[in-house]
Design a protein around this motif. Structure first.
Motif, PDB file in Angstrom:
ATOM      1  N   LEU A   4       0.816  -1.197   0.000  1.00  0.00           N
ATOM      2  CA  LEU A   4       0.000   0.000   0.000  1.00  0.00           C
ATOM      3  C   LEU A   4       0.857   1.256   0.000  1.00  0.00           C
ATOM      4  CD1 LEU A   4      -2.826   1.045  -0.079  1.00  0.00           C
ATOM      5  CD2 LEU A   4      -2.954   0.886   2.404  1.00  0.00           C
ATOM      6  N   ASP A 126     -12.273   3.058  10.054  1.00  0.00           N
ATOM      7  CA  ASP A 126     -12.594   2.307   8.838  1.00  0.00           C
ATOM      8  C   ASP A 126     -13.976   2.683   8.317  1.00  0.00           C
ATOM      9  OD1 ASP A 126     -10.170   1.042   8.891  1.00  0.00           O
ATOM     10  OD2 ASP A 126     -10.925  -0.763   9.911  1.00  0.00           O
ATOM     11  N   LEU A 129     -13.683   6.065   6.704  1.00  0.00           N
ATOM     12  CA  LEU A 129     -13.011   5.989   5.407  1.00  0.00           C
ATOM     13  C   LEU A 129     -13.905   5.373   4.346  1.00  0.00           C
ATOM     14  CD1 LEU A 129      -9.398   4.904   6.404  1.00  0.00           C
ATOM     15  CD2 LEU A 129     -10.099   7.099   5.458  1.00  0.00           C
ATOM     16  N   TYR A 162      -3.626   2.400   8.880  1.00  0.00           N
ATOM     17  CA  TYR A 162      -4.776   3.318   8.848  1.00  0.00           C
ATOM     18  C   TYR A 162      -4.342   4.703   8.377  1.00  0.00           C
ATOM     19  CZ  TYR A 162      -8.590   6.292  10.314  1.00  0.00           C
ATOM     20  OH  TYR A 162      -9.604   7.222  10.321  1.00  0.00           O
ATOM     21  N   THR A 164      -1.914   5.427   6.493  1.00  0.00           N
ATOM     22  CA  THR A 164      -1.678   5.361   5.046  1.00  0.00           C
ATOM     23  C   THR A 164      -2.986   5.455   4.269  1.00  0.00           C
ATOM     24  OG1 THR A 164       0.268   3.986   5.413  1.00  0.00           O
ATOM     25  CG2 THR A 164      -0.667   3.974   3.198  1.00  0.00           C
ATOM     26  N   ARG A 165      -3.972   4.790   4.768  1.00  0.00           N
ATOM     27  CA  ARG A 165      -5.283   4.826   4.104  1.00  0.00           C
ATOM     28  C   ARG A 165      -5.894   6.232   4.150  1.00  0.00           C
ATOM     29  NH1 ARG A 165      -8.891   0.662   6.717  1.00  0.00           N
ATOM     30  NH2 ARG A 165     -10.282   1.222   5.025  1.00  0.00           N
ATOM     31  N   VAL A 168      -4.203   8.170   1.522  1.00  0.00           N
ATOM     32  CA  VAL A 168      -4.780   7.837   0.217  1.00  0.00           C
ATOM     33  C   VAL A 168      -6.119   8.542   0.026  1.00  0.00           C
ATOM     34  CG1 VAL A 168      -5.727   5.984  -1.205  1.00  0.00           C
ATOM     35  CG2 VAL A 168      -3.568   5.650   0.013  1.00  0.00           C
ATOM     36  N   ARG A 206      -8.440   3.579  -6.376  1.00  0.00           N
ATOM     37  CA  ARG A 206      -9.736   3.117  -5.892  1.00  0.00           C
ATOM     38  C   ARG A 206     -10.608   2.784  -7.090  1.00  0.00           C
ATOM     39  NH1 ARG A 206     -12.145   4.718  -1.179  1.00  0.00           N
ATOM     40  NH2 ARG A 206     -10.027   4.759  -0.395  1.00  0.00           N
TER      41      ARG A 206
END
Length: 616
Positions: A4, A126, A129, A162, A164-165, A168, A206
């Motif tokens: 990732l 989560d 996101l 998390y 990193t997400r 993104v 995505r």
């Protein structure tokens, strides 16, 4: 996690190449990039620069805790975890556990509780996101959670993943916003930078992200609009280019097929419009150039074999030679007095060899040298000689005094002697023998000037130019494609060829011709009513017989220096004119296609009439 991070770094390095790629500005309250501190509440400060994650911070709500309150604090913290009160205030689970561990760093229950609280926090992250694709405020919550998680345990692999997400998600938002800004500025990015690159970058990270998919659809719509705009301007090469750029964006959507249909409808509409405008121009003075311009427009956009293009080209070609008419067409012009002019036939343009061949029997030097004449434009010729009835209308309308009337006599056929003699009291109203003539007979006893006066009257009455035919026009029409000595070729005339001198003809008293076509008869002695014989290939009657006819040319002894474009050969003030075509009383040699005779312009007799030409 390494994968990732690698994807993120690849995306960031790619995005850094964008011309309009700038570091995101701090988020405002409305945009969700900064949350103002509230009284007695935790404060979260989040940098909008996703390349500086270490700037994320969270102020832990102050918890006042004494050592004898640890047990109660553990119970309160556990309850807060169950109730999902994780970080918002001093009574939330994470602030309580952090306060406990500050007093008792080795408290395993507190460590375990904090771990559970962190896990629940990341679960909440989560959820946030998962909603960021369609809810921008969810990203604010994800950022708050990221700041809290980093404060709790920045080294935890789950926290790093998390964070990193979140980075993104930030990048996705940034790219979507940049792409939408590009869309507003019409930077679609079909070739280099622009909206398309931004949305594709989002979809790389995505796949299927709704906002980017909507952006991609908007880019496709923009490209289609460009294609349709180009089509409206007649730029179908550009329209095809923009459609080709749009085609790969959303395969199978059907929008390109629909756009192609609309563009083809535009093409057809423009072709029809320019076709109709070209045809309309042909009906106007000097409209040929306009029509040719419209044809060029049509040919530029029409598909090969387009029927409208072929039709307009043919109409222009015809108009160049025939105006608004067609070869072989017959018509009459309306006259100002309410009547109609003579029936005319459109003679096709073309070329022929004028004059007699060197070895042609009966030819004279006046018919030489044979020379090529070409008509670049067609013309209309009256289908028969002008009749007594038609000439009568002219005389009554104008009061013109014909030459034979002013002179008081003309030349007629005398049955008793079998000769042509001068007789008084004969004029245009008389037949070949001097008797009153029927309205259907060709008018006789008219001079070249009488014939020209009639043509001038027709011109005034119709608004079109009528005149006597030129010598070249007469011979061209009498030959009608034949190069033999007679219009029908080299043999004797077939029955029905016209009112000629035939050995079978008989006068009222039984006379016969001494020099005639052997074995031929037509049943007439004297002129026949016009159009009694069959028409030739151009739809014209009696050119080779019935009566000889005046033409417009002045007399010349031969064809040296004669015009080669079909014009009449004129000299100022000439008094000697040309007569063409055989008559009911002409010898076979005088019925030849090349035969010509000189005569005074004032001549009148029982063998000469005329017909007219109308310019197209």
């Amino acid at each position: 996690m390494r994968v990732l991070f690698a994807v993120l770094m690849l995306l960031l390095s790619c995005a850094a190449c964008d011309r309009d790629d700038v570091a995101p500005k701090p988020r405002t309250e409305g945009a969700g990039r900064a949350v103002a501190p509230k009284s007695n509440a935790p404060s979260v400060t989040i940098s909008g620069d996703d390349r500086a994650a270490d700037l994320l911070s969270w102020e832990v709500p102050a918890v006042v805790l004494e050592p004898d309150q640890l047990a109660a604090a553990r119970r309160s913290a556990a309850k807060a975890v169950r109730e999902q009160r994780l970080y918002a205030d001093a009574e939330s689970a994470i602030p309580l556990y952090l306060a406990i561990l500050k007093l008792a760093p080795d408290d395993e229950m507190a460590r375990a509780g904090l771990k559970r609280a962190l896990g629940e926090l990341l679960k909440a992250g989560d959820v946030a996101l998962a909603q960021t694709d369609h809810d921008e405020q969810a990203l604010d919550r994800a950022h708050e959670i990221a700041a809290v998680a980093r404060t709790v345990d920045p080294a935890d692999p789950a926290v790093i993943l998390y964070l990193t997400r979140v980075d993104v998600a930030d990048r996705l938002l940034q790219l979507n916003e940049q792409g939408e800004a590009d869309l507003r500025d019409s930077r679609l990015g079909e070739a280099m930078d622009g909206a398309l690159r931004k949305f594709r970058a989002v979809l790389t990270l995505r796949p299927g992200q709704p906002r980017a998919m909507q952006g991609l659809a908007a880019v496709e719509s923009g490209l289609i609009r460009r294609a349709e705009g180009a089509a409206e301007r007649g730029e179908f090469g550009a329209a095809r280019y923009w459609l080709n750029q749009a085609a790969p964006l959303r395969p199978g959507s059907g929008t390109i097929t629909d756009a192609k249909a609309r563009i083809e409808a535009t093409r057809a509409r423009l072709v029809r419009s320019w076709h109709d405008e070209g045809i309309a121009a042909l009906g106007k003075d000097d409209g040929l150039a306009v029509a040719r311009g419209k044809l060029a427009d049509v040919l530029r956009i029409a598909t090969p074999g387009d029927a409208a293009a072929a039709d307009l080209r043919q109409r222009i070609e015809l108009a160049a030679h025939y105006g608004l008419f067609r070869p072989g067409q017959t018509f009459t012009d309306a006259m100002r007095d309410g009547g109609r002019g003579p029936q005319m036939a459109v003679v096709p343009h073309g070329g022929f060899r004028m004059g007699a061949k060197e070895n042609e029997d009966g030819a004279s030097k006046a018919e030489w040298p044979s020379h090529y004449v070409r008509f670049d434009r067609g013309f209309a010729m009256s289908r028969s000689e002008v009749t007594v009835g038609e000439f009568r209308r002219f005389m009554q309308a104008t009061g013109h005094r014909a030459r034979s009337s002013r002179r008081g006599h003309s030349i007629v056929y005398d049955e008793r002697s079998g000769n042509f003699v001068r007789r008084s009291g004969v004029d245009w109203r008389s037949d070949y023998a001097g008797r009153p003539a029927s309205d259907q007979l060709p008018v006789l006893h008219v001079s070249a000037r009488d014939a020209e006066a009639y043509a001038e009257w027709l011109s005034q009455q119709t608004g079109h130019r009528y005149r006597l035919p030129s010598e070249a026009e007469f011979e061209y029409t009498v030959r009608a494609g034949s190069d033999g000595p007679w219009p029908w070729g080299v043999d004797m005339p077939p029955l029905g060829s016209g009112n000629l001198t035939g050995s079978l003809d008989r006068s009222p008293s039984g006379r016969s011709w001494s020099n005639a076509f052997e074995g031929y008869g037509d049943g007439f002695w004297g002129p026949a009513p016009v159009a009694s014989a069959k028409p030739n290939r151009h739809g014209l009657h009696d050119l080779a017989g019935n009566v000889s006819e005046w033409v417009a040319d002045c007399w010349h002894e031969g064809y040296r220096r004669a015009p080669t474009d079909g014009r009449a050969w004129l000299n100022p003030g000439c008094r000697t004119r040309v007569i063409r075509g055989g008559s009911w009383a002409s010898s076979p040699a005088q019925t030849r296609s090349a035969w010509r005779m000189s005569a005074s312009a004032d001549l009148t007799n029982a063998r000469v009439g005329f017909r007219v030409v109308r310019e197209l």
